[in-house]
Design an enzyme around this catalytic site. Sequence first.
Site, mmCIF file in Angstrom:
data_model
loop_
_atom_site.group_PDB
_atom_site.id
_atom_site.type_symbol
_atom_site.label_atom_id
_atom_site.label_comp_id
_atom_site.label_asym_id
_atom_site.label_seq_id
_atom_site.Cartn_x
_atom_site.Cartn_y
_atom_site.Cartn_z
ATOM 1 N N LYS A 76 -38.117 14.589 12.430
ATOM 2 C CA LYS A 76 -36.874 15.304 12.084
ATOM 3 C C LYS A 76 -36.354 14.815 10.734
ATOM 4 O O LYS A 76 -36.774 13.759 10.253
ATOM 5 C CB LYS A 76 -35.830 15.066 13.176
ATOM 6 C CG LYS A 76 -35.367 13.619 13.296
ATOM 7 C CD LYS A 76 -34.573 13.395 14.579
ATOM 8 C CE LYS A 76 -34.160 11.933 14.689
ATOM 9 N NZ LYS A 76 -33.722 11.594 16.049
ATOM 10 N N TYR A 103 -18.305 3.186 -15.445
ATOM 11 C CA TYR A 103 -17.020 3.720 -14.965
ATOM 12 C C TYR A 103 -16.147 2.617 -14.382
ATOM 13 O O TYR A 103 -16.642 1.757 -13.642
ATOM 14 C CB TYR A 103 -17.250 4.753 -13.860
ATOM 15 C CG TYR A 103 -17.741 6.094 -14.344
ATOM 16 C CD1 TYR A 103 -16.994 6.844 -15.249
ATOM 17 C CD2 TYR A 103 -18.932 6.621 -13.871
ATOM 18 C CE1 TYR A 103 -17.433 8.090 -15.673
ATOM 19 C CE2 TYR A 103 -19.388 7.856 -14.276
ATOM 20 C CZ TYR A 103 -18.631 8.586 -15.186
ATOM 21 O OH TYR A 103 -19.069 9.805 -15.591
HETATM 22 C C1 LIG Z 1 -34.426 10.487 16.646
HETATM 23 C C2 LIG Z 1 -34.849 10.417 18.043
HETATM 24 C C3 LIG Z 1 -35.882 9.571 18.444
HETATM 25 C C4 LIG Z 1 -36.537 8.577 17.512
HETATM 26 O O1 LIG Z 1 -35.747 7.417 17.398
HETATM 27 P P1 LIG Z 1 -36.266 6.150 16.560
HETATM 28 O O2 LIG Z 1 -35.229 5.105 16.767
HETATM 29 O O3 LIG Z 1 -36.334 6.575 15.137
HETATM 30 O O4 LIG Z 1 -37.585 5.792 17.110
HETATM 31 C C5 LIG Z 1 -36.305 9.634 19.760
HETATM 32 N N1 LIG Z 1 -35.732 10.478 20.629
HETATM 33 C C6 LIG Z 1 -34.718 11.297 20.286
HETATM 34 C C7 LIG Z 1 -34.118 12.213 21.303
HETATM 35 C C8 LIG Z 1 -34.237 11.290 18.987
HETATM 36 O O5 LIG Z 1 -33.221 12.098 18.651
#
Ligand SMILES: *Cc1c(COP(=O)(O)O)cnc(C)c1O
Length: 381
Positions: A41, A271
């Site tokens: 994602k 700045y």
């Molecule tokens: C993002 C996510 C993961 C992965 O989590 P990590 O800590 O990056 O391994 C697993 N399950 C769900 C439902 C997530 O939203």
Amino acid sequence: MFFFNGQRPTVAEIDLDNLALNYHSSRAFIGSHIKHMAVVKADAYGHGAIECAKRLATEGIDWLGVALPEEGVELRAAGIDVPILCLGGFWNGQEEILLDNKIVPVVYQADKAESLNAAARNRNVTVDVHIKVDTGMGRIGVRFDEVVEFSAKIKKLRNLHIDGLMTHFAAADDLNQNEFTSLQIKRFYEAVEIFRNDGFEPTFIDLANSPGAIVHPESRGNMVRLGGILYGLGGDVLPSGVDKPDLKPVLSLHSRITNLKRVKRGETLGYGRTFTAKDDSIIAAVPIGYEDGYRRGLSNCAKVIVNGVLAPVVGRVSMDWTLIDVTDVPNAALNRQVILIGEEKGLAIKSEDLASLLDTISYEITCGISRRVERRYVSRT
Ligand SMILES: *Cc1c(COP(=O)(O)O)cnc(C)c1O
């Protein structure tokens, strides 16, 4: 969105061999018999979802996880045919997109289940879904104490096939909260029993994110959902002092010295004039700023690596430029490489280090590197 012609030297280099290495070392640590989902994602936490997913597919990943249907569509359009789970479910009107692209949604609301069931019935097909149970995260999912009612409703939807049951941990990375993680596991398996007693036979039983899979073996179910550790971001999302697989950073962030100047003692820089030269100094301008994701909070506190030595960021990080003091850097010259995240000659600056300066976690650092920064993929194989 951006057309990169390779001229601006600010680049995020993505080492796909390290991604593969992290996957294999994690899988060996967790257990090869357990299915592995790579969570890609948010453009693979800023690393580039298509390239990362392609490489992981080559390496044998079982599933890919995305947050939005659109992210799944992007992978399908790139020709990736690994099963995809959409962790955030979907919005009204996206049912056809899921069916067209074989994206399996997480379902946790009856109305969404019904609309997807209707879309599947119209096509005369059965659609796989995974149901998420909220065992204590408090975000999305069917509350653990409302599973009986939910299961009864879902049972009537003949065109849905419940192929997975899942939950998500709130604090698997915090050993002081192990009791709560255990409670989540217990609530989840109670929910699984309820669904099973109602006649459901899910293939996938999954609970664990990266810290769950590494620190809580009893949470591995028959699939784990790994994000952070695949990208080598173990330093702050895994507790210290526990056994863990070998992980290597996948992302490094580089630029080059674009302007060099001498400033006199007492002169101020940037700045707000927040930095005053204590001595006559040599100051370099680097074409990276907070729009690129090199955050303003790093002003006057981060360091970078130039020619194998550390150089401090001086003055405020601005939208497009950052100043560094290279007075003590041997042979500082125009065009010399500046490493903002990465390693050279035994020195290392990790995403975790920038995160700790900014009171956040490494994920926010890599996700925050904007689309304006070209991703350059490297692989020796
Ligand atoms: C993002 C996510 C993961 C992965 O989590 P990590 O800590 O990056 O391994 C697993 N399950 C769900 C439902 C997530 O939203």
